[in-house]
Design an enzyme around this catalytic site. Structure first.
Site, mmCIF file in Angstrom:
data_model
loop_
_atom_site.group_PDB
_atom_site.id
_atom_site.type_symbol
_atom_site.label_atom_id
_atom_site.label_comp_id
_atom_site.label_asym_id
_atom_site.label_seq_id
_atom_site.Cartn_x
_atom_site.Cartn_y
_atom_site.Cartn_z
ATOM 1 N N HIS A 96 -9.715 2.313 -0.672
ATOM 2 C CA HIS A 96 -8.378 1.585 -0.288
ATOM 3 C C HIS A 96 -7.860 1.509 -1.734
ATOM 4 O O HIS A 96 -8.269 -0.223 -1.953
ATOM 5 C CB HIS A 96 -8.266 0.625 0.670
ATOM 6 N N PHE A 132 1.898 -3.431 4.645
ATOM 7 C CA PHE A 132 1.803 -4.713 4.764
ATOM 8 C C PHE A 132 3.040 -4.694 4.287
ATOM 9 O O PHE A 132 3.661 -4.632 2.743
ATOM 10 C CB PHE A 132 1.596 -5.604 4.204
ATOM 11 N N HIS A 138 -3.320 7.294 6.685
ATOM 12 C CA HIS A 138 -3.125 6.380 5.379
ATOM 13 C C HIS A 138 -4.544 6.104 5.180
ATOM 14 O O HIS A 138 -5.269 5.819 4.889
ATOM 15 C CB HIS A 138 -2.064 5.340 5.868
ATOM 16 N N CYS A 152 1.069 -1.542 -0.010
ATOM 17 C CA CYS A 152 0.259 -0.082 0.517
ATOM 18 C C CYS A 152 0.943 1.657 0.327
ATOM 19 O O CYS A 152 0.184 2.227 -0.088
ATOM 20 C CB CYS A 152 -1.129 -0.175 1.240
ATOM 21 N N LYS A 158 -9.527 7.682 2.157
ATOM 22 C CA LYS A 158 -10.309 6.511 1.540
ATOM 23 C C LYS A 158 -10.999 5.836 2.094
ATOM 24 O O LYS A 158 -12.254 5.558 2.120
ATOM 25 C CB LYS A 158 -8.937 5.104 2.299
ATOM 26 N N GLU A 177 -1.574 5.029 13.564
ATOM 27 C CA GLU A 177 -1.353 6.288 12.816
ATOM 28 C C GLU A 177 -1.165 7.672 13.452
ATOM 29 O O GLU A 177 -0.626 8.872 13.592
ATOM 30 C CB GLU A 177 -2.009 6.629 11.538
#
Length: 416
Positions: A343, A402, A305, A165, A338, A316
């Site tokens: 996403h 990830f 994010h 991502c 998002k 975050e």
């Protein structure tokens, strides 16, 4: 090679997203708080627990590619080429530099997973002779960069960033470094993804990453206590990064300056963020240091994010506080687009970089929509539900992938 004082600006942008098939359409949707989430139509979800996605709509790839190239390319690469065509046209960069001085860095987290799924089914059901001779080039994650380079005769480096991502953000950040250190004078940079297919969605469901809500208005819920996973999106975002002196000399429109980049790894877990958020905070600190941020002044904008997963959003929030300090963190405007785009995986960082540049240009901050029940662990200003006006001169874009990949981009308002 010239030294790293070379400044880098953005002179073109292109977007294909769940909320619009151009930068203007996407920006209008984001500032209006319109999301692009609905029932998945690209395959039958009858046996799938997660049934919602953020699909690209009313997109005609024939506006950008001929039929033969369409048949030889995966959907993710088609999105990338379309966004690149928009960005290149917007910038006017081609033919202003020798081909070897223009590079392409367009990332994808997964690459051609739709092609892989379709061709594997052919193998199982009809035998090896029925697998497409284009299977491998359609599937591999570098092909978006390769196709864009071929399309525009870019003979510098052409490669993807493949950091899940964070791919789009890492591609832009590495493009910044390539120009700053003299390896290129312009880079077509961004990310693309098209993983809304049977195998991709099943994999994310079974790792409990996706929201299983069937209400499009209560599915992608960053920083809300009701959040229970992300909504899978798709699309592409592409920026033209250019050395400032060259851009200024040719009279190019400058959207903003890319003034900082941080890239770190949690070195902790293949999917979960570090509980102390140290890696994410360090990426932000690196970007802020390069940008010359000293704190205590005018508020900044952070495109978070903000996936809407329980662990990510809380971590975050900690990262922002640790990077900026408590007082400046509370002064910052933060939003997760998002909540509207879903996403977009490897494309997310690129679309969110475009959002940051538009915030700097327009003085409007897109909201985090459907944020109705704030999580006490997410207690910063996430610009809930409605856009706000603010004069922002520095914007950050966070991307956390990830594998523990953390990327942060810093953009400064075009006051050059």
């Amino acid at each position: 090679m010239e030294n790293q004082t070379r400044r880098v600006v953005v002179t073109g942008m292109g977007a294909v997203s769940p909320v619009g098939n151009s930068v203007q359409e996407t920006w209008e949707s984001l500032t209006a708080g319109r999301h692009g989430i609905g029932p998945i139509t690209l395959f039958d979800t009858a046996e799938y627990r997660a049934k919602l996605g953020a699909e690209v709509k009313n997109f005609n790839i024939r506006d950008y590619m001929d039929k033969a190239d369409v048949l030889r390319s995966d959907r993710y690469a088609q999105f990338a080429v379309a966004a690149a065509c928009q960005a290149v046209e917007d910038s006017g960069i081609i033919d202003t530099l020798p081909p070897e001085r223009i590079a392409v860095y367009v990332g994808s987290g997964i690459g051609g997973i739709r092609t892989f799924t379709e061709e594997h089914l052919k193998l199982l059901n009809r035998g090896p002779k029925r697998v497409s001779p284009y299977f491998v080039p359609m599937m591999i994650a570098n092909m978006a960069s390769g196709m864009i380079a071929i399309r525009f005769n870019c003979q510098g480096t052409a490669m993807p960033a493949v950091t899940a991502c964070a791919s789009g953000s890492n591609a832009i950040g590495e493009a910044l470094r390539a120009i700053r250190h003299g390896y290129a004078d312009a880079v077509i940079a961004g990310g693309a993804e098209a993983a809304i297919c049977e195998c991709g969605v099943a994999g994310f469901i079974n790792m409990q990453a996706l929201s299983v809500s069937e209400d499009p208005d209560a599915a992608s819920l960053p920083f809300d206590r009701r959040r229970n996973g992300f909504v899978i999106g798709e699309g592409a975002g592409v920026l033209i990064l250019e050395e400032y002196a060259h851009a200024a000399a040719r009279g190019a429109k400058i959207y903003g300056e890319v003034c900082g980049y941080g890239s770190t790894c949690d070195a902790y877990h293949i999917t979960a963020p570090r509980p102390d958020a140290a890696g994410g905070a360090r990426a932000m600190e690196q970007a802020l240091a390069e940008a010359g941020y000293t704190g205590g002044g005018q508020p900044i904008y952070i495109n978070a994010h903000g996936t809407g997963t329980p662990l990510n959003d809380a971590a975050e929030t900690i990262a922002v506080k640790n990077a900026l300090g408590e007082e400046d963190a509370r002064r910052a405007y933060i939003s997760s687009t998002k909540s509207m785009t879903g996403h977009m995986l490897g494309a997310a960082g690129a679309i969110e970089a475009i959002a940051c540049l538009k915030v700097l240009e327009q003085g409007v901050i897109p909201p985090t929509v459907n944020l109705l029940e704030p999580d006490p662990d997410c207690d910063l200003n996430y610009v809930p539900n409605h856009a706000v006006q603010a004069d922002i001169r520095l914007a950050l874009s966070n991307s956390l992938g990830f594998g523990g990949h953390n990327a942060c981009l810093a953009f400064r308002k075009a006051e050059l």
